[in-house]
Design a protein around this motif. Structure first.
Motif, PDB file in Angstrom:
ATOM      1  N   ASP A   1      44.954  -6.171  15.239  1.00 30.69           N
ATOM      2  CA  ASP A   1      44.594  -6.960  16.565  1.00 30.69           C
ATOM      3  C   ASP A   1      43.527  -7.913  16.436  1.00 30.69           C
ATOM      4  O   ASP A   1      43.350  -8.840  17.250  1.00 30.69           O
ATOM      5  N   GLY A   2      43.116  -8.534  15.102  1.00 24.08           N
ATOM      6  CA  GLY A   2      42.195  -9.356  14.925  1.00 24.08           C
ATOM      7  C   GLY A   2      40.771  -8.888  14.861  1.00 24.08           C
ATOM      8  O   GLY A   2      40.029  -9.510  14.174  1.00 24.08           O
ATOM      9  N   ASN A   3      40.537  -7.577  15.369  1.00 21.15           N
ATOM     10  CA  ASN A   3      39.372  -6.752  15.267  1.00 21.15           C
ATOM     11  C   ASN A   3      39.370  -5.558  14.803  1.00 21.15           C
ATOM     12  O   ASN A   3      38.534  -5.218  13.662  1.00 21.15           O
TER      13      ASN A   3
ATOM     14  N   PHE B   1      46.060  -9.916  11.642  1.00 16.06           N
ATOM     15  CA  PHE B   1      46.786  -9.792  12.897  1.00 16.06           C
ATOM     16  C   PHE B   1      48.100  -9.542  12.989  1.00 16.06           C
ATOM     17  O   PHE B   1      49.038  -9.973  12.391  1.00 16.06           O
ATOM     18  N   GLY B   2      48.374  -8.446  13.938  1.00 15.56           N
ATOM     19  CA  GLY B   2      50.019  -8.140  14.036  1.00 15.56           C
ATOM     20  C   GLY B   2      50.234  -7.327  12.876  1.00 15.56           C
ATOM     21  O   GLY B   2      49.228  -6.619  11.970  1.00 15.56           O
ATOM     22  N   VAL B   3      51.470  -7.088  12.619  1.00 15.49           N
ATOM     23  CA  VAL B   3      51.969  -6.427  11.614  1.00 15.49           C
ATOM     24  C   VAL B   3      52.287  -7.110  10.357  1.00 15.49           C
ATOM     25  O   VAL B   3      52.502  -8.122  10.388  1.00 15.49           O
ATOM     26  N   CYS B   4      52.233  -6.292   9.071  1.00 12.04           N
ATOM     27  CA  CYS B   4      52.368  -6.641   7.832  1.00 12.04           C
ATOM     28  C   CYS B   4      52.961  -5.960   6.753  1.00 12.04           C
ATOM     29  O   CYS B   4      52.599  -4.628   7.027  1.00 12.04           O
ATOM     30  N   HIS B   5      53.675  -6.499   6.008  1.00 13.69           N
ATOM     31  CA  HIS B   5      54.419  -5.527   4.952  1.00 13.69           C
ATOM     32  C   HIS B   5      53.959  -6.237   3.587  1.00 13.69           C
ATOM     33  O   HIS B   5      54.302  -7.434   3.446  1.00 13.69           O
ATOM     34  N   THR B   6      53.186  -5.532   2.793  1.00 17.38           N
ATOM     35  CA  THR B   6      52.572  -5.935   1.605  1.00 17.38           C
ATOM     36  C   THR B   6      53.350  -5.296   0.332  1.00 17.38           C
ATOM     37  O   THR B   6      53.313  -3.983   0.150  1.00 17.38           O
TER      38      THR B   6
ATOM     39  N   GLY C   1      47.830 -10.197  23.739  1.00 21.49           N
ATOM     40  CA  GLY C   1      46.181 -10.153  23.841  1.00 21.49           C
ATOM     41  C   GLY C   1      45.537  -8.829  24.045  1.00 21.49           C
ATOM     42  O   GLY C   1      44.440  -8.800  24.410  1.00 21.49           O
ATOM     43  N   GLN C   2      46.340  -7.585  24.030  1.00 24.20           N
ATOM     44  CA  GLN C   2      45.854  -6.383  24.256  1.00 24.20           C
ATOM     45  C   GLN C   2      45.322  -5.756  23.010  1.00 24.20           C
ATOM     46  O   GLN C   2      45.987  -5.626  21.947  1.00 24.20           O
ATOM     47  N   PRO C   3      44.084  -5.175  23.147  1.00 22.38           N
ATOM     48  CA  PRO C   3      43.590  -4.660  21.760  1.00 22.38           C
ATOM     49  C   PRO C   3      44.009  -3.221  21.711  1.00 22.38           C
ATOM     50  O   PRO C   3      44.718  -2.577  22.410  1.00 22.38           O
ATOM     51  N   LEU C   4      44.311  -3.045  20.197  1.00 28.26           N
ATOM     52  CA  LEU C   4      44.723  -1.714  19.744  1.00 28.26           C
ATOM     53  C   LEU C   4      44.196  -0.675  20.039  1.00 28.26           C
ATOM     54  O   LEU C   4      42.577  -0.669  19.846  1.00 28.26           O
ATOM     55  N   PRO C   5      44.422   0.768  20.141  1.00 29.77           N
ATOM     56  CA  PRO C   5      43.620   1.839  20.435  1.00 29.77           C
ATOM     57  C   PRO C   5      42.532   1.985  19.077  1.00 29.77           C
ATOM     58  O   PRO C   5      43.456   1.720  18.005  1.00 29.77           O
ATOM     59  N   ALA C   6      41.637   2.538  19.168  1.00 28.17           N
ATOM     60  CA  ALA C   6      40.732   2.967  17.863  1.00 28.17           C
ATOM     61  C   ALA C   6      41.597   3.816  17.148  1.00 28.17           C
ATOM     62  O   ALA C   6      41.427   3.925  15.777  1.00 28.17           O
ATOM     63  N   ASP C   7      42.304   4.687  17.732  1.00 27.07           N
ATOM     64  CA  ASP C   7      43.261   5.809  16.899  1.00 27.07           C
ATOM     65  C   ASP C   7      44.669   5.411  17.591  1.00 27.07           C
ATOM     66  O   ASP C   7      44.850   5.724  18.998  1.00 27.07           O
TER      67      ASP C   7
END
Length: 397
Positions: free
Chosen positions: A201-203, A251-256, A301-307
Motif C-alpha cells: 500500500d506504499g507503506n 504499491f498495489g499488486v506485482c508479479h515478478t 487509499g485504504q491501508p492494508l492490514p499488518a497481517d
C-alpha cells in the motif's frame, strides 16, 4: 464510490476477479476500454462500459473529467499501468508511481536502472524500429542471448539466439511482424525460473508467495507448468525485494519473474499487476484471503492490514496443455470441476473445438488450463498427471 477500470481485451483477472470484488465492496464501476462491445458481453449488467482510447492518458483524463468524479483509477493491464498511474495522480488519487510503471514496462530502461543502482548489471542493447540488425554484429554480444520486444508480454516474440547469423535473422523476422516495436537484445540469464507475488500500500508490503516455472524447450519461453512455492528462501527473497525497491515498485499488486543460479537471484521482468492466466484465481484460493478486494482497497487509499491472515501452506500446480502445431482443434475435454484423493481439480478450455489457430510459440498456444490444489505436493502432482493423461486433444492441420 466510483472505480474507473482501464482495460484492453477482457481477461479472467478482470471478469472473474476484480469486477466481482468491486461489487462485493459496493463500488460503482466504469470500465474504460477500446474494445467496448467485447466487455459488454462479459460483464454484469450494472457495470458501465465506455469507449476510450485507453492507451492515451490524456484521453483517459478527459473521459473521466466529463463523467462521474473518480474515487479510484485502476488497471490490471500490462500495457496501461502508466496511463492509469498518470490519470489517478492527476485526480489526486492513490496510484503507482508512473516512473516505476514506465521503468519496469520498458525492459531496456529496467536494465539500465538496475545497473545504475549497483544491484545487477545485465548486458543489453536496443534495436530501434527500422534499424538494420546487421548493426548488432559490430557489438560484443554475449552468446547465447535473448531477443524480445522492449515492451512485450507473454513471451511474444521472445527467442533464444545462439550466434550472430541467427541474431540477425531472428531480429528481421520480428521486425516484419512488429515494424514499430523497439527490440532488446540481452545476455541470457541461466537458472531456475521463479515468480514472486507481492502486495503493498506504499507503506506496508506483503510477500504473498510464488511459483516455480517450467518452460518449453529452447529457443522459446512458453510457461508450461507452475508449481506453488509458499516461501522462497530468505536470501533469495531479500535479493529480489532489494531490486524491486530500487525500481520503485511497492504499491498495489506485482508479479515478478526471476531466475536463481548458484544462490544469485536476477530479475527477468517485472509485471506491475496481478499474475495472469488464471494464476491469480488460484492464488486467492491458496491464500484464502480476499485478494482482489485487497488490491482495490489500496487504490481507494485504504491501508492494508499488518497481517493479511493468509494461509501459509498448501500445494498446487497449474498445467497448460499446449498446441504443438497449427490447425483446427477437433477434439478436447470440456470444463470440469473434480475432487480426486482430496485434490481439487479445475479444468477450463482456452480454445473452443472448431477454432483454427496458427502456432505462436507463446501462451496463445495454450488450449486449456488445469489447476490442482491440495495439501501434499506429491499427491497433487500425481492426480494432475493422471487427469491430463486421461484426456485427449486433437489438432487437425
Amino acid at each position: 464510490m466510483r472505480l474507473y477500470l482501464l482495460a484492453l481485451n477482457p481477461t479472467d483477472s478482470v471478469t472473474e476477479g476484480f469486477l466481482p470484488a468491486a461489487a462485493r465492496l459496493g463500488l460503482d464501476v466504469t470500465v474504460l476500454t477500446d474494445q467496448p462491445e467485447a466487455h459488454r458481453r462479459s460483464v454484469a449488467a450494472d457495470v458501465e462500459v465506455l469507449e476510450c482510447d485507453v492507451r492515451d492518458f490524456r484521453a483517459v483524463i478527459t473521459r473521466i473529467s466529463t463523467h462521474h468524479a473518480p474515487d479510484a483509477v485502476f488497471t490490471n493491464s500490462d500495457h496501461l499501468q502508466t496511463q492509469a498511474a498518470l490519470a489517478a495522480d492527476y485526480f489526486g488519487l492513490p496510484a503507482k508511481d508512473w516512473r516505476a510503471t514506465l521503468r519496469v514496462k520498458d525492459k531496456a530502461q529496467m536494465r539500465r536502472h538496475l545497473a545504475a543502482s549497483g544491484l545487477d548489471a545485465v548486458w543489453s542493447t536496443e534495436l530501434s524500429p527500422g534499424q538494420d540488425p546487421v548493426s548488432l554484429l559490430a557489438l560484443d554480444v554475449p552468446y547465447p542471448c535473448v531477443v524480445k520486444p522492449r515492451e512485450g508480454v507473454a513471451s511474444e516474440d521472445v527467442v533464444l539466439v545462439e550466434g550472430p547469423e541467427e541474431l540477425v535473422l531472428r531480429c528481421k523476422e520480428i521486425q516484419v511482424r512488429r515494424p514499430q516495436a523497439p527490440l532488446v537484445v540481452e545476455e541470457y540469464l541461466a537458472g531456475e525460473l521463479y515468480t514472486l507475488e507481492t502486495l503493498g500500500d506504499g507503506n506496508v508490503r506483503h510477500v504473498l508467495s510464488g511459483f516455480h516455472t517450467r518452460l518449453s524447450a529452447p529457443p522459446y519461453f512458453i510457461e508450461e507448468r507452475l508449481v506453488y512455492v509458499p516461501h522462497h528462501p530468505e536470501p533469495v527473497l531479500e535479493q529480489v525485494l532489494a531490486q524491486l525497491d530500487a525500481l520503485g515498485v511497492g504499491f498495489g499488486v506485482c508479479h515478478t519473474e526471476f531466475v536463481v543460479h548458484d544462490g544469485r537471484a536476477r530479475i527477468i521482468e517485472v509485471n506491475y499487476r496481478a499474475i495472469g492466466d488464471q494464476m491469480d484465481l488460484l492464488l486467492r484460493r491458496l491464500l484464502d484471503i480476499p485478494l482482489f478486494e485487497h488490491v482495490l482497497r489500496t487504490h481507494l487509499g485504504q491501508p492494508l492490514p499488518a497481517d493479511l491472515g493468509a494461509r501459509t501452506e498448501g500445494a498446487a500446480v497449474v498445467d497448460y496443455p499446449c498446441a504443438h502445431g497449427a490447425g483446427t482443434l477437433t477434439a478436447a475435454p470440456a470444463a470440469a470441476d473434480l475432487v480426486v484423493d482430496g485434490v481439487e481439480l479445475t479444468y477450463r478450455p482456452l480454445r473452443a473445438v472448431g477454432e483454427r489457430h496458427g502456432l505462436y510459440h507463446t501462451n496463445r498456444d495454450y488450449i486449456g488450463v488445469l489447476r490442482a490444489v491440495g495439501e501434499d505436493q506429491a499427491t497433487v502432482d500425481r492426480v494432475a498427471a493422471d487427469y491430463l493423461a486421461a484426456q485427449r486433444w486433437e489438432i487437425t492441420p
